[in-house]
Design a protein around this motif. Structure first.
Motif, short mmCIF file in Angstrom:
data_model
loop_
_atom_site.label_atom_id
_atom_site.label_comp_id
_atom_site.label_asym_id
_atom_site.label_seq_id
_atom_site.Cartn_x
_atom_site.Cartn_y
_atom_site.Cartn_z
N ILE A 186 50.41 39.13 56.20
CA ILE A 186 49.48 39.67 55.17
C ILE A 186 49.11 41.00 55.26
N PHE A 187 49.03 41.44 56.49
CA PHE A 187 48.54 43.03 56.53
C PHE A 187 50.05 43.64 55.98
N ALA A 188 51.23 43.23 56.11
CA ALA A 188 52.09 44.06 55.62
C ALA A 188 52.22 43.78 54.27
N TYR A 189 51.79 42.91 53.62
CA TYR A 189 51.96 42.76 52.12
C TYR A 189 50.91 43.59 51.33
N THR A 190 49.55 43.28 52.27
CA THR A 190 48.36 44.34 51.35
C THR A 190 48.23 45.71 51.39
N VAL A 191 48.74 46.33 52.76
CA VAL A 191 48.55 47.71 52.90
C VAL A 191 49.43 48.30 51.99
N PRO A 192 50.66 48.16 51.61
CA PRO A 192 51.26 48.96 50.60
C PRO A 192 50.80 48.60 49.16
N ALA A 193 50.36 47.43 48.95
CA ALA A 193 49.90 47.29 47.61
C ALA A 193 48.48 48.09 47.41
N ILE A 194 47.75 48.23 48.56
CA ILE A 194 46.52 49.27 48.41
C ILE A 194 46.87 50.52 48.25
N PHE A 195 47.69 50.99 49.12
CA PHE A 195 48.02 52.33 48.82
C PHE A 195 48.61 52.77 47.43
N ILE A 196 49.63 51.75 46.93
CA ILE A 196 50.19 51.94 45.63
C ILE A 196 49.11 51.68 44.74
N GLY A 197 48.23 50.83 44.68
CA GLY A 197 47.04 50.81 43.74
C GLY A 197 46.34 51.98 43.54
N LEU A 198 46.00 52.47 44.72
CA LEU A 198 45.18 53.63 44.76
C LEU A 198 45.89 54.75 44.01
N ASN A 199 47.33 54.98 44.47
CA ASN A 199 48.18 55.99 43.69
C ASN A 199 48.05 56.03 42.31
N LEU A 200 48.23 54.60 41.81
CA LEU A 200 48.37 54.67 40.22
C LEU A 200 46.94 54.35 39.81
N THR A 201 46.23 53.89 40.12
CA THR A 201 44.96 53.54 39.46
C THR A 201 43.62 54.06 40.01
N GLY A 202 43.60 54.44 41.33
CA GLY A 202 42.56 54.82 41.86
C GLY A 202 41.51 53.71 42.65
N ASN A 203 42.25 52.30 42.26
CA ASN A 203 41.41 51.18 42.74
C ASN A 203 41.83 50.69 44.02
N LEU A 208 42.12 44.06 41.06
CA LEU A 208 41.32 44.69 40.08
C LEU A 208 42.13 45.96 39.59
N GLY A 209 43.11 46.62 40.40
CA GLY A 209 43.67 47.68 39.98
C GLY A 209 44.63 47.27 38.81
N LEU A 210 45.22 46.21 39.01
CA LEU A 210 46.29 45.54 37.88
C LEU A 210 45.63 45.63 36.70
N GLY A 211 44.20 45.53 36.56
CA GLY A 211 43.54 45.63 35.23
C GLY A 211 42.69 46.77 35.04
N SER A 212 43.12 47.94 35.70
CA SER A 212 42.31 49.23 35.65
C SER A 212 42.99 50.13 34.70
N THR A 213 42.54 51.16 34.51
CA THR A 213 43.36 52.31 33.68
C THR A 213 44.10 53.25 34.82
#
Lengths: 592, 83
Positions: A186-203, A208-213
């Motif tokens: 779960i750590f391995a799955y969520t860490v990159p997701a958080i990074f990429i979400g931050l990169n693309l949406t800042g969330n 929530l990032g998937l539904g953000s601008t």
């Protein structure tokens, strides 16, 4: 430190941890080998079930399929979580009350017949083995990438490790190892997701990032952007429905029923202390599973958007809009080595064109001088593993994802192999063929069964009938059509008798297996398929993956009809059914 | 015995109720009604798409805990709980 060394280190460290736990908790008795020592706390049991459940299909394959299918990928999300509702309400508490080791044991007792038990054993082995094939595909992908070898070599390496790992442990070792594996995966799955979400949406929260601008200041929502990118390149919009409603409906149903019918998951709830705990433990399992499952759509969408941006760097149609093949990033080169990603310069311009087959767009593409989609092979199963590289995340994140993917595949493969082994040694050998077998020989037999299952699954995994998640979907169809109806009627219908249940299981499994083999080839050997596997040939537009729901209906109808016309259930069985319906008087968790 | 059958009836009622919700949030809003639902938006999500990829899963989790909770109460009311 280079990526390869780092990956070896991280994977090696997690492995050392699992093996250490497995050896510390080594199974001494047969009971411990099949189900963990009694009284595993519901929350911990939930976590272990999560690891058991989330396999290569969930971890490696699912987000990749969602990435390429968009909305249609939802079937896996709903299907593999909604089944837990069925499990909690229709099966788990009652089977816990009954308190035996295995699923065939319950079916054999409830339908007062060794024949029923034998049929259940066959259903269990067919479904579990298909499932292990899917895992092997996933394991092969993960190992080929991180050893930087071709897929077949990676698969063989993976088989060897699964063998050592599963044969050594048994359930007791596995429960505690699986808790560790859950944490890793779960750590391995969520860490990159958080990074990429931050990169693309800042969330930072992917859900929530998937539904953000988008974070690029354009104010466009990420999903709208993705729809646009897809349409601009001749693909269907990401959020639009592509398949038929009937197929999406039945596939979801099939996955849900299959979830509730898969023996390795059901067995999990035999190990909690009380009936009450069986109910809540299913809930906890789903909580831990939902963390990954609600992150997966974000991973899929964001990985896809990043991939499109890697290839299509500028405006569609302008020569400079497509990346030069020589400038391709290192992840592209690495995956080419595995043979799971292939490029073919069809128009000889030295640039990569990746586009969909929309007819209107094809005409436009010709005017650009494009001669067809040049990414001739993009195996969906590489997306999650390639994702952190595509997004330029630090090397340790990439190494972590490899470790997580391997943890996911191993934990599930081990659980399934155990279910197969116990079906053969405990149910078939001790239960039917040779009741006086001693514990030592029984353990030996189960280890040999595991070895055999790994070889068969590995061999078939070399030429899998689909992506990991699709193969697994077939396994669910098989479980849905055979085991779930027999269990449910065993609890909810006092009238279903031995003949009914046996004919039901055979009819359900038989039709589903036939339908699958018809399109996928007998024993999944492609050359023996009777018809090409495409929507035009499917019966009523139902894909082989989705047929399990139909098989389950057939099972119910046949079982209830046959029961109606044959001899009523004996009184002592009716009392047994009355007894499992109430929690009162349950015995301690599996303790024979 | 009559208490056991009353308990079973109450259980079935609860299960059917939960199943209806289970069906609506996934098959209803996420599949059969996805088109009309998509005309409503939840931030960047189209609502039908959201139910299919997010909402249904949250509802499933809530449903199971709701069911477990109600069943524990039923067990006590009908005096069939474990000691």
């Amino acid at each position: 430190m280079d990526l390869r060394t780092l990956t070896f280190l991280v994977v090696g460290a997690t492995f050392a941890l699992y093996v250490y736990i497995a050896i510390r908790a080594r199974a001494g008795t047969t009971a411990e080998f099949y189900v963990a020592g009694k009284g595993v706390h519901p929350v911990l049991n939930g976590m272990a079930t999560g690891a058991d459940w989330m396999s290569a299909a969930s971890f490696i394959s699912m987000a990749g399929i969602i990435a390429f299918k968009g909305y249609d990928g939802s079937v896996y999300l709903m299907g593999w979580t909604g089944g837990y509702v069925l499990l909690a309400m229709l099966l788990a508490p009652y089977l816990r009350k009954y308190g035996k080791f295995t699923v065939p044991e319950f079916i054999g007792d409830r339908y007062y017949s060794n024949k029923a038990r034998l049929v259940a054993i066959i259903c269990l082995i067919v479904a579990s083995l298909t499932y292990v094939i899917g895992q092997m595909k996933g394991i092969g992908v993960a190992f080929s990438r991180f050893l930087e070898v071709d897929f077949a070599t990676g698969l063989v390496a993976g088989m060897a490790i699964v063998f050592v790992y599963a044969v050594l442990g048994g359930m007791k070792g596995i429960t505690y190892t699986q808790i560790a594996q859950y944490c890793v995966l779960i750590f391995a799955y969520t860490v990159p997701a958080i990074f990429i979400g931050l990169n693309l949406t800042g969330n930072p929260i992917p859900q929530l990032g998937l539904g953000s601008t988008m974070a690029d200041g354009s104010g466009v929502y990420l999903l709208d952007k993705l729809d646009q990118v897809c349409v601009d390149l001749g693909f269907a919009a990401y959020t639009a429905q592509k398949g038929t409603t009937i197929n999406i409906f039945l596939l979801t149903l099939s996955l849900m029923i299959g979830t509730a019918g898969l023996p390795h998951v059901i067995t999990r709830f035999f190990t909690v202390p009380k009936v009450k705990d069986a109910r809540s433990s299913v809930g906890w399992s789903l909580v831990f599973i939902a963390i990954l499952y609600t992150t997966a759509p974000a991973v899929g969408a964001m990985a896809y958007l990043n991939m499109m941006h890697t290839v299509q760097v500028g405006e569609v149609g302008t020569p400079a809009g497509n990346i030069k093949y020589d400038d391709r990033p290192s992840w592209f080169k690495n995956w080419e080595k595995t043979g799971l990603l292939k490029f073919e310069d069809k128009n000889g311009d030295g640039r990569i064109q990746y586009y969909g087959d929309d007819k209107e767009f094809a005409k436009k593409a010709e005017t650009f001088g494009w001669k067809g989609n040049e990414m001739v092979k993009v195996d969906r199963d590489i997306m999650v593993l390639a994702n952190p590289e595509i997004a330029n995340l630090p090397n340790w994140v990439i190494a972590l994802v490899a470790a997580g993917g391997i943890a996911a595949a191993l934990s599930t493969a081990a659980g399934l192999l155990l279910a197969i082994a116990s079906a053969i040694s405990h149910d078939l050998l001790k239960g039917i063929l040779k009741p006086d077998i001693d514990e030592k020989s029984e353990l030996m037999a189960s280890r040999i069964a595991m070895g055999g299952a790994i070889l068969v699954a590995g061999y078939l995994g070399l030429n899998p009938p689909g992506f990991a998640a699709q193969v697994v979907a077939l396994a669910f169809g098989l479980a849905a059509s055979s085991i779930f109806p027999a269990l449910m009627m065993g609890i909810f219908s006092r009238r279903t008798n031995n003949t009914g249940a046996i004919s039901g299981m055979l009819a359900g499994l038989g039709t589903t297996l036939l339908y699958i083999f018809w399109f996928k080839g007998f024993l999944f050997i492609k050359s023996t398929a009777m018809l090409p596997d495409n929507p035009a040939n499917w019966l009523g537009g139902i894909s082989p993956e989705a047929f399990g729901a139909v098989g389950a209906m057939i099972n119910f109808i046949v079982a209830l009809t046959v029961s109606h016309f044959t001899k009523d259930v004996p009184d002592h069985i009716k009392h047994l059914v009355e007894d499992i319906r109430v929690p009162f008087g349950s015995r301690a968790a599996v303790d024979h | 015995m009559s208490d056991a059958s009353a308990y079973w009836k109450a259980n079935i009622r609860l299960v059917i109720g939960c199943m209806i919700v289970w069906f609506i949030v996934s098959y209803g809003l996420g599949i059969l009604l996805v088109e009309p639902m998509n005309s409503i938006r939840l931030g960047g999500y189209k609502l039908g798409f959201w139910f299919a990829q997010q909402g249904s899963i949250y509802c499933f989790v809530a449903l199971i805990f709701f069911y477990a909770n109600r069943m524990n109460k039923l067990d006590r009311e009908h005096n069939v709980h474990e000691d």
